[in-house]
Motif scaffolding. Sequence first.
Motif, PDB file in Angstrom:
ATOM      1  N   ILE A 158       0.876  -1.162   0.000  1.00 10.59           N
ATOM      2  CA  ILE A 158       0.000   0.000   0.000  1.00 10.59           C
ATOM      3  C   ILE A 158       0.919   1.219   0.000  1.00 10.59           C
ATOM      4  CG2 ILE A 158      -1.969  -1.087   1.119  1.00 10.59           C
ATOM      5  CD1 ILE A 158      -1.172  -0.070   3.733  1.00 10.59           C
ATOM      6  N   ILE A 189      -7.544   5.402  -1.432  1.00 12.04           N
ATOM      7  CA  ILE A 189      -8.613   4.973  -0.539  1.00 12.04           C
ATOM      8  C   ILE A 189      -8.813   6.043   0.541  1.00 12.04           C
ATOM      9  CG2 ILE A 189      -8.473   2.482  -0.955  1.00 12.04           C
ATOM     10  CD1 ILE A 189      -6.816   2.345   1.658  1.00 12.04           C
ATOM     11  N   LEU A 245     -12.551   4.192  -7.927  1.00 13.16           N
ATOM     12  CA  LEU A 245     -12.058   3.026  -7.189  1.00 13.16           C
ATOM     13  C   LEU A 245     -12.881   1.781  -7.542  1.00 13.16           C
ATOM     14  CD1 LEU A 245     -10.142   1.975  -4.929  1.00 13.16           C
ATOM     15  CD2 LEU A 245     -11.883   2.631  -3.276  1.00 13.16           C
ATOM     16  N   ILE A 275     -10.821  -5.143  -2.400  1.00 14.29           N
ATOM     17  CA  ILE A 275      -9.560  -4.384  -2.414  1.00 14.29           C
ATOM     18  C   ILE A 275      -8.459  -5.224  -1.770  1.00 14.29           C
ATOM     19  CG2 ILE A 275      -8.376  -2.307  -1.552  1.00 14.29           C
ATOM     20  CD1 ILE A 275     -11.086  -0.851  -1.592  1.00 14.29           C
ATOM     21  N   THR A 279      -5.072  -6.385  -3.533  1.00 18.18           N
ATOM     22  CA  THR A 279      -3.803  -5.908  -2.966  1.00 18.18           C
ATOM     23  C   THR A 279      -2.887  -7.086  -2.674  1.00 18.18           C
ATOM     24  OG1 THR A 279      -5.041  -4.106  -1.960  1.00 18.18           O
ATOM     25  CG2 THR A 279      -2.790  -4.424  -1.192  1.00 18.18           C
ATOM     26  N   PRO A 286      -3.563   0.354  -3.014  1.00 16.90           N
ATOM     27  CA  PRO A 286      -4.363   1.379  -2.335  1.00 16.90           C
ATOM     28  C   PRO A 286      -3.438   2.510  -1.868  1.00 16.90           C
ATOM     29  CG  PRO A 286      -4.703  -0.801  -1.356  1.00 16.90           C
ATOM     30  CD  PRO A 286      -3.521  -0.900  -2.244  1.00 16.90           C
ATOM     31  N   TYR A 308      -5.724  -4.515   4.503  1.00 19.83           N
ATOM     32  CA  TYR A 308      -5.369  -4.839   3.116  1.00 19.83           C
ATOM     33  C   TYR A 308      -4.078  -5.626   2.929  1.00 19.83           C
ATOM     34  CZ  TYR A 308      -9.042  -1.414   2.480  1.00 19.83           C
ATOM     35  OH  TYR A 308     -10.238  -0.764   2.544  1.00 19.83           O
TER      36      TYR A 308
END
Length: 728
Positions: A158, A189, A245, A275, A279, A286, A308
């Motif tokens: 991320i 996000i 998104l 998500i 990820t 994100p 995530y």
Amino acid sequence: MSDPAAINTTLNSPQRQYPLERTRNFGICAHIDAGKTTTTERILFYTGLIHKIGDVDDGNTVTDWMEQEKERGITITSAAVTSFWTQKKDAGIHKNFEGIAHRINIIDTPGHVDFTAEVERSMRVLDGAVAVFCGVAGVQPQSETVWRQATKYKVPRIAFVNKMDRTGANFDNALSDMRKKLGAYAFPIFLNIGAEEKFAGVIDVVNQKAIIWGEGDLTNEGLKYEVTEIPAAHQERAQAALAELIDAVSNKDDSIAELVLEEKPITVPVLKAAIRRLTCKIELIPVLCGTAFKKKGIQVLIDAVVDYLPSPLDIPPAQGMVPDTEDTLEVPPNDNSKFCSLAFKLWTDPYAGKLVFFRVYSGQLKKGDSIYNPRTRKRERVSRLMVIQGSERKDVDSVYSGDIAALVGLRNITTGDTLCNEDFDIALEPPTFPEPVISMAIEPKSKADQDKMSQGLQRLAEEDPTFRCFTNEETGQLIIAGMGELHLEIIRDRLKREFSVEADAGAPQIAYRETITKPAEGEGKFIRQSGGRGQYGHAIIDVEPNEKGKGVEIVNKVVGGTIPKEYIPAVHSGIEEAIKSGVYAGFQVIDIKVSIKDGSFHEVDSNELAFKMAGIFALKDAFAQAGPILLEPIMKVEATTPDEYQGDILGDINRRRGMIQGVDAKNGQTVLTAQVPLAEMFGYATAIRSLSKGRASYSMEPLNFEQVPNSVLTTVMDAAKKRPAARS
Ligand code: GDP
């Protein structure tokens, strides 16, 4: 993909406190100065581990253990710190997630390319990463290098756009930089509310809420925040970000695509779970933002790590090899399987002594158990286990699969060793480390410190597989060799601070090597017979080139006792000595086969020393006739530039004896790959900056050794002769 709320009881031991599903091993990687140390520090604060927020500028942070790191503000050693996080109400993918603590192990990774070994070994053991970018500078060259390394080791990520409070901070620019320069499929996000001194909080895109931080002093719980409706001025942007998104996720995830097609509502947990899936598969990045320094955005960052980034169950199992059969074997995480772990870091702690940081892949280990090292085929008893929590070293009784911890007091372990049950013969794939490419002579300022310095260097070499030290037999000088100038400078700093030895160093030298191109015979005689007891040693040898990368092989083929058996080891050691100190230009010889085949002796005058000298002379004689050549380290260079500077950069690489391997268009830029001799790369950072008005970036890493061409041989040899002290 595991459901983070459900605990798999067949994999988890009933004794463990934090199930695998609620374990996160992640690293924070970034360009130097992007704010990695500050972010780590804030995470430790918010997770309750440290009660006084440390500022890098005050030099009192927790992960920067070493003095010189505090001064430099760069984190050189990957510290593994354990912490815990309980999500607040409203956070988390699943409702029953609330109030449940996660164990998070933070592995700090260095941002400087000179510390490749550190980055490589930490990448190998972390399951996910937070990539920190500077909100002003965006994607800097070294963030690209680290990003590529994370991609090489398949680490889900991320992104955190930090320093949103700084003048010039621009979230949208940083985001588009990530997309353009890194080719990242990156989507916010959390969006920024304001920037620079007006940075007030973030918009939670998924929940369509605003999070506003208060100003003022930190309480023990950290900076307070309020979850509110999105301010009117930001509503449009927030809705557009959510639509974008959902669109991005539906492009890659069938279940969301179906909902979109059928025009069904997509609930928050469903979107978050998608998500998370993407990820963990590295199909989506994100993006969040905040300011570590001003303590804003950190709580949501930790939530995002939990939401995530993968648990050890969400990534492909580690791969190992059965040493005898070379069959590959998978090691899925399971507390109830045999114990298997990887030692990824040695560290000498001023209080606890020698620590071995290791990552457990399967099984469990208790204090008092024995571990087996397949490399040495030895067992050792584990008398102490420890985890680092903030600045504290905490003893623990047992560790489980997915954990990162330290072993105390074990002797024969080096970085990359597999540690497992004795009946589980497996070698996990160790991280790979390149050969040193630069060296310098080093001596203590005070002669009395000679021994202390040698011991210190030896200890540092044990900790760092890309650092070597040895004595140049010819000059008696100590030589240190490593991956770059900064690397060796740090070593000298550590000598001073940890071993109290101040050292002078020569100029950095390229670590050239020597080898031969054809077979030859050589003879060495060491005969002194001037009255009294004399000296007599005589050896004849054959040499031939060995396969590239095979190193040095020395065999004894003497028959009929022409050299008596007891003198063979002396001849052998003479040959080895000559190989180490070099023949042609004083650099170490590689990839050569030597056969000791004949010689003669004298009943009275022969002794070990005479045969050792005969060995040295024989190798020198043979080497001179075997077509000796000099080899130089070649670097793989990758430069990324806007198209308009491509011509100038290519021309410059050509002038540096570079060979262009590829010119590719990527994300609106040109990526040039080339192989260039390290000797020509001094000062390249400045050169590429001025050629491109600061817009091109590059990274390089050692590739191999190649013959020094005749056109520059004389220059290299002359330089080498002038500075015999600093060869390797
Ligand atoms: P590292 O080299 O990536 O570990 O970066 P550091 O955490 O050492 O930070 C580098 C410098 O940037 C230090 O002077 C920090 O105080 C500063 N810094 C870090 N985060 C922020 C931030 O969010 N805002 C501002 N203004 N400065 C920051």
